[in-house]
Design an enzyme around this catalytic site. Structure first.
Site, PDB file in Angstrom:
ATOM      1  N   THR A  88     -81.742  -3.490  56.099  1.00  0.00           N
ATOM      2  CA  THR A  88     -82.466  -4.673  55.304  1.00  0.00           C
ATOM      3  C   THR A  88     -81.509  -5.504  54.482  1.00  0.00           C
ATOM      4  O   THR A  88     -80.830  -5.185  54.034  1.00  0.00           O
ATOM      5  CB  THR A  88     -82.962  -3.842  54.331  1.00  0.00           C
ATOM      6  OG1 THR A  88     -82.371  -3.093  53.506  1.00  0.00           O
ATOM      7  CG2 THR A  88     -84.482  -3.287  54.695  1.00  0.00           C
ATOM      8  N   TRP A  92     -75.996  -7.069  58.356  1.00  0.00           N
ATOM      9  CA  TRP A  92     -75.899  -5.665  58.986  1.00  0.00           C
ATOM     10  C   TRP A  92     -76.232  -5.857  60.496  1.00  0.00           C
ATOM     11  O   TRP A  92     -75.666  -5.254  61.520  1.00  0.00           O
ATOM     12  CB  TRP A  92     -76.584  -4.683  58.609  1.00  0.00           C
ATOM     13  CG  TRP A  92     -76.018  -3.690  57.524  1.00  0.00           C
ATOM     14  CD1 TRP A  92     -75.528  -2.429  57.868  1.00  0.00           C
ATOM     15  CD2 TRP A  92     -75.563  -3.963  56.144  1.00  0.00           C
ATOM     16  NE1 TRP A  92     -74.949  -1.970  56.615  1.00  0.00           N
ATOM     17  CE2 TRP A  92     -74.866  -2.994  55.771  1.00  0.00           C
ATOM     18  CE3 TRP A  92     -75.666  -5.019  55.437  1.00  0.00           C
ATOM     19  CZ2 TRP A  92     -74.483  -2.940  54.515  1.00  0.00           C
ATOM     20  CZ3 TRP A  92     -75.225  -4.901  54.207  1.00  0.00           C
ATOM     21  CH2 TRP A  92     -74.707  -3.910  53.619  1.00  0.00           C
ATOM     22  N   ASN A 138     -70.737  -6.378  58.353  1.00  0.00           N
ATOM     23  CA  ASN A 138     -70.801  -4.915  57.835  1.00  0.00           C
ATOM     24  C   ASN A 138     -69.826  -4.161  58.608  1.00  0.00           C
ATOM     25  O   ASN A 138     -70.248  -3.625  59.571  1.00  0.00           O
ATOM     26  CB  ASN A 138     -71.863  -4.390  57.388  1.00  0.00           C
ATOM     27  CG  ASN A 138     -71.672  -2.962  56.442  1.00  0.00           C
ATOM     28  OD1 ASN A 138     -71.330  -3.075  55.465  1.00  0.00           O
ATOM     29  ND2 ASN A 138     -72.000  -1.970  57.391  1.00  0.00           N
ATOM     30  N   GLU A 139     -68.697  -3.761  58.147  1.00  0.00           N
ATOM     31  CA  GLU A 139     -67.636  -2.811  58.767  1.00  0.00           C
ATOM     32  C   GLU A 139     -67.465  -3.027  60.297  1.00  0.00           C
ATOM     33  O   GLU A 139     -67.469  -2.037  61.202  1.00  0.00           O
ATOM     34  CB  GLU A 139     -68.280  -1.281  58.404  1.00  0.00           C
ATOM     35  CG  GLU A 139     -68.306  -0.924  57.060  1.00  0.00           C
ATOM     36  CD  GLU A 139     -68.995   0.263  56.815  1.00  0.00           C
ATOM     37  OE1 GLU A 139     -69.614   1.116  57.342  1.00  0.00           O
ATOM     38  OE2 GLU A 139     -68.910   0.751  55.531  1.00  0.00           O
ATOM     39  N   GLU A 215     -68.281  -1.952  48.823  1.00  0.00           N
ATOM     40  CA  GLU A 215     -69.139  -0.817  49.063  1.00  0.00           C
ATOM     41  C   GLU A 215     -68.346   0.658  48.569  1.00  0.00           C
ATOM     42  O   GLU A 215     -67.316   0.959  49.028  1.00  0.00           O
ATOM     43  CB  GLU A 215     -69.653  -1.038  50.437  1.00  0.00           C
ATOM     44  CG  GLU A 215     -70.877   0.329  50.567  1.00  0.00           C
ATOM     45  CD  GLU A 215     -71.483   0.344  52.007  1.00  0.00           C
ATOM     46  OE1 GLU A 215     -71.321  -0.866  52.495  1.00  0.00           O
ATOM     47  OE2 GLU A 215     -71.888   1.146  52.469  1.00  0.00           O
ATOM     48  N   ARG A 337     -67.278  10.236  50.678  1.00  0.00           N
ATOM     49  CA  ARG A 337     -66.107   9.664  51.523  1.00  0.00           C
ATOM     50  C   ARG A 337     -65.043   8.766  50.558  1.00  0.00           C
ATOM     51  O   ARG A 337     -65.558   8.295  49.566  1.00  0.00           O
ATOM     52  CB  ARG A 337     -66.393   8.858  52.545  1.00  0.00           C
ATOM     53  CG  ARG A 337     -67.253   7.437  52.362  1.00  0.00           C
ATOM     54  CD  ARG A 337     -67.582   6.866  53.577  1.00  0.00           C
ATOM     55  NE  ARG A 337     -68.616   7.450  54.296  1.00  0.00           N
ATOM     56  CZ  ARG A 337     -69.866   7.253  54.153  1.00  0.00           C
ATOM     57  NH1 ARG A 337     -70.166   6.496  53.074  1.00  0.00           N
ATOM     58  NH2 ARG A 337     -70.841   7.977  54.641  1.00  0.00           N
TER      59      ARG A 337
END
Length: 623
Positions: A88, A92, A138-139, A215, A337
């Site tokens: 959302t 992403w 993202n990532e 994040e 993590r």
């Protein structure tokens, strides 16, 4: 409040001059500017159920998250730019047209930049939102060419104030590229890393850019989650010089059995009952956000306590001082993590010498939390009143798993709201005919799209029975962050459901399509592609299929149905114990299919491919 899109002010403290003695002195100069504490709504439809909460409960939840000097009082909200996928503002996912047929957003960087900048302009024009920061992807891999073009496009639209964060992955390689590419270094304002483990790398420091944990956290919101949050809020700066920490996620407002259940700062996953819980991380956040603001500065200090734990000190440069101390032990502060290296914390005495403009302070207001792990009686954000400062010296006896805030600020704290309604399971008899002329939101209550987008729709040419429906509206596979299912699916209900009857009207709009209803669906989110359950499919070529998985590979039954496109049909799926049967338009179509796994799961609706398909008169009965 700062709005961040994807999506150090260290008050002068020198090295401890003796064991357990710490000096706070703004005369030594200040460290970095503090940019705020925030949280992320997105990266997996994490606020999906929140919009369906009735008032006053929805506003209460938002107050617990954002209202100044009340609970979390978050200073940054990071949101996701929608991209036709279940995530959302940092993107992403991207709509398929951005890639022009390729599953990659950088082949046509001008198109991608146009899409992102249009979103920013639309946020202001239609919602009066000022976006302060914009991310990349993202990532995932970054493109230097795209970042530079994004900066150019923002400037051309007079959005110079919107700053770019990159790359929302690891510190490297973005920091290395910035050191050798001056144009890239100029375009990127903040280096954002995900789950940095409170550490940074030399190349990131060498860029002289602001560093953010853009994040972090992502941990179950019990006392261990609160310990994780308390530790990293301090140590991200102490160890890594990060001036902002943003939690994934803001509020656990999605079905708990989806991936990363309850990994929000608080929990609001029952709009049907109005129940929500204000979890310990909310009050840990308050220790920082009630007594600082973006624009304060960290004092220069080592920040490590002699016998474990950490402290930070910040000032507004107008005489105010806030000190935050944490003594989180290893096993009680593990984040999901990265792996936390061994360390030890012991009870200790800490003496702070206040120097410079703080030398004449006579007292500091004290707020205290103590996380308990052998009882349910944690102390959370309790005012202890003033603590005396004698000739610039104050001493504290610190225990384990504690948080202290010592501050010159006297801001009051409002009492929490009365308890919300009691928790209730999802209704066992649930209907939705989607007959809403002007819905406040585009999605129907309690349906949680995992792939595809299901929205309210109005059939202006319908004679009356199906004027208002729910329609799957994405017709081109998006550019996704993870490998998502090829079959759009929206889940609903209670993951514990075993025996249930699902009925729904379906309308397949093209001859290339197909639709299904399903029960005992056992996976969603990033694992939706591997979902198992009982899926009752019909296709416009007049066939049907019953499968044990969303992918359609485990075929349990198949045959002729007579279903055609551009006509309404009613599907019924009946699951009782190990037996499944199906009906079409009220008549038996198939029966006596044996099912053993999965034994429970959600109800669902969906389509065979990314095409227009409508649903109406959804009804589920469970027992």
């Amino acid at each position: 409040m700062t709005w961040a899109l994807w999506g150090f002010a260290l008050l002068g403290c020198s090295l401890a001059s003796a064991s357990g003695v710490y000096r706070l002195d703004d005369a030594l100069g200040l460290a970095s500017e503090f940019d705020g504490i925030g949280a992320l709504s997105g990266g997996g439809a994490t606020s999906r159920l929140l919009v369906n909460y009735p008032e006053p409960y929805r506003s209460q939840i938002l107050d617990y998250l954002f209202k100044p000097n009340f609970a979390a009082a978050l200073q940054i909200l990071k949101v996701e730019i929608g991209g036709d996928a279940q995530s959302t503002g940092l993107p992403w996912a991207f709509p398929g047209w951005v890639g022009r047929g390729e599953n990659w957003p950088y082949d046509y960087p001008d198109v991608t930049a146009y899409y992102i900048v249009s979103w920013i302009i639309g946020a202001k024009r239609f919602h009066d939102l000022d976006i302060d920061y914009i991310g990349i992807w993202n990532e995932r891999s970054f493109s230097s060419k795209y970042i530079k073009l994004l900066r150019y496009t923002l400037d051309k639209q007079e959005l110079q104030r919107v700053r770019i964060i990159a790359s929302d992955n690891l510190w490297e390689p973005i920091s290395f590229f910035m050191l050798v590419d001056s144009e890239l270094r100029e375009a990127v304002d903040i280096i954002g890393a995900h789950y940095p483990g409170t550490k940074t790398v030399p190349s990131a420091l060498q860029t002289k850019k602001k560093l953010w944990a853009s994040e972090d956290y992502s941990t179950f919101n019990d006392e261990v989650g609160a310990g994780c949050w308390a530790r990293i809020l301090n140590q991200n700066f102490v160890n890594g010089k990060m001036t902002s920490t943003i939690a994934w996620n803001l509020v656990a407002s999605y079905y708990e059995d989806l991936p990363f259940g309850r990994c929000g700062l608080m929990t609001a996953q029952e709009p049907w009952s109005g129940h929500y819980t204000v979890n310990p991380p909310i009050w840990i956040t308050a220790h920082t956000t009630h007594f600082t603001q973006p624009g304060w500065y960290y004092l220069q200090a080592d920040g490590h306590l002699e016998k474990g734990g950490s402290y930070v000190a910040l000032t507004d440069r107008q005489g105010n001082l806030t000190i935050i101390i944490e003594t989180m032990t290893h096993d009680h502060s593990k984040c999901i993590r990265p792996l936390l290296s061994p360390y030890f914390v012991s009870p200790q005495k800490a003496t702070f010498h206040l120097k410079g403009s703080f030398s004449k302070l006579k007292s500091l207001h004290t707020w205290y939390s103590k996380l308990e792990f052998n009882s349910p009686n944690s102390t959370l954000f309790q005012s202890l009143g003033p603590i005396n400062v004698s000739e610039g010296v104050l001493t504290l006896n610190l225990g384990l798993d504690e948080v202290y805030t010592l501050t010159t600020l006297t801001a009051g704290f409002e009492k929490p709201f009365p308890d919300p309604p009691a928790s209730q399971p999802f209704p066992s008899d649930y209907k939705d005919d989607f007959n809403i002329r002007n819905p406040p939101f585009s999605e129907a209550p309690n349906f949680a799209d995992q792939t595809g987008v299901f929205e309210y729709f109005v059939n202006v040419s319908d004679p009356g029975e199906h004027v208002f429906t729910l329609r799957q509206v994405v017709t081109q596979r998006p550019i996704t962050w993870v490998t998502e299912s090829e079959h759009p699916i929206s889940i609903i209900g209670n993951y514990k459901w075993v025996n249930l009857t699902i009925t729904c009207d379906i309308y397949i709009e093209s001859n290339d399509g197909g639709a299904f209803i399903a029960g005992r669906v056992n996976k969603g989110g990033i694992y939706a592609k591997a979902a198992k359950g009982i899926f009752f499919w019909v296709f416009p070529d007049g066939t049907y299929r019953v499968t044990g998985d969303l992918g359609g590979e485990e075929v349990l039954m198949k045959g002729l149905s007579g279903v055609r496109a551009k006509a309404w049909h009613t599907l019924t799926l009946i699951l009782t114990g190990t037996n499944a049967s199906g009906m079409l338009n009220g008549n038996p179509l198939w029966a006596n299919v044996t099912i053993t796994d999965p034994g429970n799961g959600w109800a669902a609706i969906g389509t065979h491919t990314f095409e227009f398909t409508q649903f109406d008169n959804f009804h589920v009965q469970a027992n």
